[in-house]
Each structure stands twice: as C-alpha cells, then as structure tokens.
Scaffold this motif. Structure first.
Motif, mmCIF file in Angstrom:
data_model
loop_
_atom_site.group_PDB
_atom_site.id
_atom_site.type_symbol
_atom_site.label_atom_id
_atom_site.label_comp_id
_atom_site.label_asym_id
_atom_site.label_seq_id
_atom_site.Cartn_x
_atom_site.Cartn_y
_atom_site.Cartn_z
ATOM 1 N N PHE A 118 26.178 65.722 22.569
ATOM 2 C CA PHE A 118 24.739 65.422 22.566
ATOM 3 C C PHE A 118 24.479 63.989 23.020
ATOM 4 C CE2 PHE A 118 23.263 69.072 19.903
ATOM 5 C CZ PHE A 118 22.124 69.365 20.641
ATOM 6 N N VAL A 119 25.283 63.052 22.533
ATOM 7 C CA VAL A 119 25.114 61.652 22.927
ATOM 8 C C VAL A 119 25.174 61.523 24.441
ATOM 9 C CG1 VAL A 119 26.203 59.376 22.887
ATOM 10 C CG2 VAL A 119 25.946 60.667 20.755
ATOM 11 N N HIS A 120 26.178 62.135 25.062
ATOM 12 C CA HIS A 120 26.336 62.038 26.513
ATOM 13 C C HIS A 120 25.196 62.732 27.247
ATOM 14 C CE1 HIS A 120 30.262 60.036 27.076
ATOM 15 N NE2 HIS A 120 30.487 60.465 25.846
ATOM 16 N N ARG A 121 24.789 63.887 26.756
ATOM 17 C CA ARG A 121 23.703 64.617 27.419
ATOM 18 C C ARG A 121 22.392 63.822 27.339
ATOM 19 N NH1 ARG A 121 22.136 69.809 28.938
ATOM 20 N NH2 ARG A 121 20.000 69.651 29.697
ATOM 21 N N LEU A 122 22.065 63.319 26.160
ATOM 22 C CA LEU A 122 20.807 62.604 25.999
ATOM 23 C C LEU A 122 20.816 61.272 26.750
ATOM 24 C CD1 LEU A 122 20.280 63.437 22.234
ATOM 25 C CD2 LEU A 122 18.866 64.253 24.135
ATOM 26 N N ALA A 123 21.954 60.587 26.730
ATOM 27 C CA ALA A 123 22.064 59.334 27.493
ATOM 28 C C ALA A 123 21.941 59.590 28.988
ATOM 29 C CB ALA A 123 23.386 58.640 27.168
ATOM 30 N N SER A 124 22.549 60.671 29.452
ATOM 31 C CA SER A 124 22.462 61.001 30.883
ATOM 32 C C SER A 124 21.040 61.380 31.282
ATOM 33 C CB SER A 124 23.425 62.135 31.239
ATOM 34 O OG SER A 124 22.989 63.371 30.700
ATOM 35 N N ASP A 125 20.258 61.854 30.311
ATOM 36 C CA ASP A 125 18.850 62.181 30.559
ATOM 37 C C ASP A 125 17.938 60.963 30.437
ATOM 38 O OD1 ASP A 125 19.482 64.815 31.017
ATOM 39 O OD2 ASP A 125 18.882 65.528 29.032
ATOM 40 N N GLY A 126 18.529 59.790 30.120
ATOM 41 C CA GLY A 126 17.751 58.565 30.095
ATOM 42 C C GLY A 126 17.305 58.094 28.724
ATOM 43 N N HIS A 127 17.935 58.617 27.660
ATOM 44 C CA HIS A 127 17.600 58.163 26.316
ATOM 45 C C HIS A 127 18.501 57.009 25.891
ATOM 46 C CE1 HIS A 127 15.830 62.202 26.221
ATOM 47 N NE2 HIS A 127 15.128 61.828 25.174
ATOM 48 N N HIS A 128 17.899 55.979 25.292
ATOM 49 C CA HIS A 128 18.700 55.074 24.492
ATOM 50 C C HIS A 128 19.212 55.876 23.295
ATOM 51 C CE1 HIS A 128 17.451 51.794 26.919
ATOM 52 N NE2 HIS A 128 16.197 51.733 26.466
ATOM 53 N N VAL A 129 20.385 55.522 22.774
ATOM 54 C CA VAL A 129 20.964 56.316 21.695
ATOM 55 C C VAL A 129 21.335 55.442 20.508
ATOM 56 C CG1 VAL A 129 21.790 58.253 23.095
ATOM 57 C CG2 VAL A 129 23.222 56.209 22.865
ATOM 58 N N VAL A 130 21.134 55.997 19.326
ATOM 59 C CA VAL A 130 21.596 55.391 18.078
ATOM 60 C C VAL A 130 22.706 56.287 17.553
ATOM 61 C CG1 VAL A 130 20.980 54.599 15.771
ATOM 62 C CG2 VAL A 130 19.263 54.554 17.615
ATOM 63 N N LEU A 131 23.888 55.720 17.401
ATOM 64 C CA LEU A 131 25.075 56.500 17.074
ATOM 65 C C LEU A 131 25.407 56.332 15.590
ATOM 66 C CD1 LEU A 131 27.254 55.312 20.098
ATOM 67 C CD2 LEU A 131 25.542 57.142 20.044
ATOM 68 N N VAL A 132 25.473 57.449 14.874
ATOM 69 C CA VAL A 132 25.756 57.424 13.440
ATOM 70 C C VAL A 132 27.037 58.201 13.169
ATOM 71 C CG1 VAL A 132 24.942 58.045 11.130
ATOM 72 C CG2 VAL A 132 23.299 57.290 12.876
ATOM 73 N N ALA A 133 27.973 57.572 12.479
ATOM 74 C CA ALA A 133 29.207 58.219 12.025
ATOM 75 C C ALA A 133 29.863 57.290 11.015
ATOM 76 C CB ALA A 133 30.152 58.514 13.194
ATOM 77 N N ARG A 134 30.947 57.770 10.406
ATOM 78 C CA ARG A 134 31.610 56.964 9.368
ATOM 79 C C ARG A 134 32.514 55.888 9.945
ATOM 80 N NH1 ARG A 134 34.731 61.120 5.739
ATOM 81 N NH2 ARG A 134 35.238 61.892 7.833
ATOM 82 N N THR A 135 33.152 56.167 11.083
ATOM 83 C CA THR A 135 34.219 55.305 11.590
ATOM 84 C C THR A 135 33.670 54.292 12.577
ATOM 85 O OG1 THR A 135 35.711 57.200 11.355
ATOM 86 C CG2 THR A 135 36.518 55.297 12.604
ATOM 87 N N GLU A 136 33.562 53.037 12.147
ATOM 88 C CA GLU A 136 32.914 52.020 12.974
ATOM 89 C C GLU A 136 33.664 51.725 14.276
ATOM 90 O OE1 GLU A 136 30.769 47.650 12.577
ATOM 91 O OE2 GLU A 136 31.730 48.591 10.826
ATOM 92 N N PRO A 137 35.003 51.584 14.277
ATOM 93 C CA PRO A 137 35.684 51.308 15.551
ATOM 94 C C PRO A 137 35.426 52.392 16.596
ATOM 95 C CG PRO A 137 37.151 50.853 13.714
ATOM 96 C CD PRO A 137 35.954 51.527 13.139
ATOM 97 N N ARG A 138 35.448 53.636 16.178
ATOM 98 C CA ARG A 138 35.191 54.724 17.122
ATOM 99 C C ARG A 138 33.746 54.696 17.610
ATOM 100 N NH1 ARG A 138 36.052 57.403 21.406
ATOM 101 N NH2 ARG A 138 35.407 59.586 21.379
ATOM 102 N N LEU A 139 32.815 54.326 16.746
ATOM 103 C CA LEU A 139 31.423 54.203 17.160
ATOM 104 C C LEU A 139 31.278 53.178 18.278
ATOM 105 C CD1 LEU A 139 29.459 54.242 13.780
ATOM 106 C CD2 LEU A 139 29.156 55.859 15.662
ATOM 107 N N HIS A 140 31.946 52.049 18.133
ATOM 108 C CA HIS A 140 31.866 51.012 19.157
ATOM 109 C C HIS A 140 32.496 51.479 20.471
ATOM 110 C CE1 HIS A 140 30.022 47.748 16.931
ATOM 111 N NE2 HIS A 140 30.805 48.035 15.889
#
Length: 256
Positions: free
Chosen positions: A17-39
């Motif tokens: 979803f992150v990739h699809r929405l970003a490719s459609d021109g959305h800024h994204v806010v990424l939520v998950a437990r693992t901070e290094p992977r988020l970065h």
C-alpha cells in the motif's frame, strides 16, 4: 499533495500500500513497531517516488502506541487516506494459547482499527473528503477457521460496512478490504503450513491492492480480490449454517 497513513507499513500488504499510494502521489506516514525498518522504507519511498515519508514507530498492541497514532491522525495535519493494515494471527488451541497473546491480537486487530478510525473520521468529515481502508480478511466470513482471528476480522468487516453507510453523503468513504491467502510474511509469522494451500488460492499483493483501489474509486464498501474468493463468500449465503461451520472447522484446524 494528499497524505496517507498506513499501519503495518514495513511488510506485506501494508508495504505494498505504501508503494502504491506513494506512486500515486501521496505523502505517506509509516507506522510499525520496528523503527530501523521504518527508516529503510521511508528512505526507499522518498528516493523512488519523490514524496515525503514520515516515520511513526508505534506498537498498536499498547495504549501508548495507539495514542501516538491517534494524535497524529487528529492533530498532526490532514490525513486523506487511512489504511488500517496492522494485524496478526496465532496458532494453537484456544485453551493452550497465552491469554496475553490473545489480548494483543484483539488490541491490534480490533481496538486499533476502532480508535484510529475514530481519530481520523472527524477531520475527514469536516473537510468533506477522505477514505479509510480497513484490512479485514476472508477469514471473517469463516470464523470457525480460527476462532479469535476470524472473530476479529468479522468485526472489522461489519464495523467498516456499518460506518460506510452512516457516512454516506459526507464525502468520506470507508471500505473493508477482505484478502484471501496472499503471498506475504503474514502466514510465516502465523505458523501456517503454506504447502497445504492449493496454488490457485494464492494472490499477490498487487492483485489485492489493484482490486481495492478500483473498488474504492467505485464507492464500494467491501473489496474482495480473486474470483475464487468471490465464489467462496457467495457459498456462505447458500449453505446451511451448521454445515458451513463443520467445513470451516476442518479447514482451520490448528489456528486460534
């Protein structure tokens, strides 16, 4: 540019979803437990699509984690699309599984969906636009395949459909996305024997999300990808409840 917030953003359907929405021109806010992977994901998305990628580490099984995301949704700047994707399943008999683990599943699969949706909706209604995609599961139509997991997903589907009807005319859309078996890390984490699942039952994340976005654009309140899963859900309307539950119990043996 519009903004989308995705939970469970570092893997599986959430990451797709992150990739699809970003490719459609959305800024994204990424939520998950693992901070290094988020970065890592944020860096990849910014470089590939030229959008902003905000990192929000949060464990949605905890009240503090949910509150951090609620605050971002309600007071951290407009969010145009919320994707409640985070969730997990368990294995083992109900009476043998840790009650704390079951509570964590309920908090992630149900409580976070309720609270994050509640945090996002008022701003969307005020702006007259927005969408919430709650990732449910085909298992929600077959709760005996896994008593607790199926029950959580039954809730997500019913909640999403009911809320979608109550918001008609506001410009805000709510949809339950109900994927079947999808090739992600989810089944490994749940301890499923993937070799036991026939190949025709497997979907890709692209299939699931393409169908989801098409259904959202059409104003539908439920999205099911794959003819095989559309047919399965149709069967639930035809079989007597007792027979359906016996079939489900056989399919779901070992899952809580």
């Amino acid at each position: 540019m519009p903004t989308a917030l995705v939970t469970g953003a570092t893997a599986g359907i959430g990451n797709a979803f992150v990739h699809r929405l970003a490719s459609d021109g959305h800024h994204v806010v990424l939520v998950a437990r693992t901070e290094p992977r988020l970065h890592e994901v944020a860096t990849e998305v910014k470089a590939k699509y030229g959008v902003e990628a905000e990192v929000l580490p949060a464990d949605l099984s905890t009240a503090d984690g949910r509150l951090a995301v609620e605050r971002r949704l309600s007071a951290g700047g407009p969010v145009d699309i919320l994707v409640n994707n985070a969730g997990f399943g368990t294995r083992g008999r109900f009476e043998d599984v840790s009650v704390d683990w079951l509570q964590n599943q309920l908090d992630v699969n149900v409580t976070s969906v309720l609270r994050l949706t509640r945090a996002a909706i008022p701003g969307m209604v005020e702006r007259g636009r927005g969408a919430v995609i709650n990732v449910s599961s085909i298992a929600g139509f077959f709760p005996a395949t896994g008593a607790t997991y199926g029950a959580t997903k039954s809730y997500v589907t019913a909640f999403s459909e009911g809320l979608a009807m109550s918001l008609k005319g506001t410009g805000v859309r709510v949809m339950a996305l109900c994927p079947g078996f999808t090739r992600t890390e989810f089944h490994d984490r749940a301890g499923d024997d993937k070799s036991a699942i026939p190949k025709p039952m497997w979907l890709t994340t692209d299939q699931v999300i393409d169908q989801c976005m098409a259904d959202l654009a059409r104003g539908r309140i439920r999205s099911i990808a794959g003819w095989q899963y559309k047919a399965l859900v149709g069967v639930t309307r035809l079989l007597p409840p007792g027979l359906l539950r016996r079939l489900e119990a056989g399919l779901g043996r070992g899952r809580t």
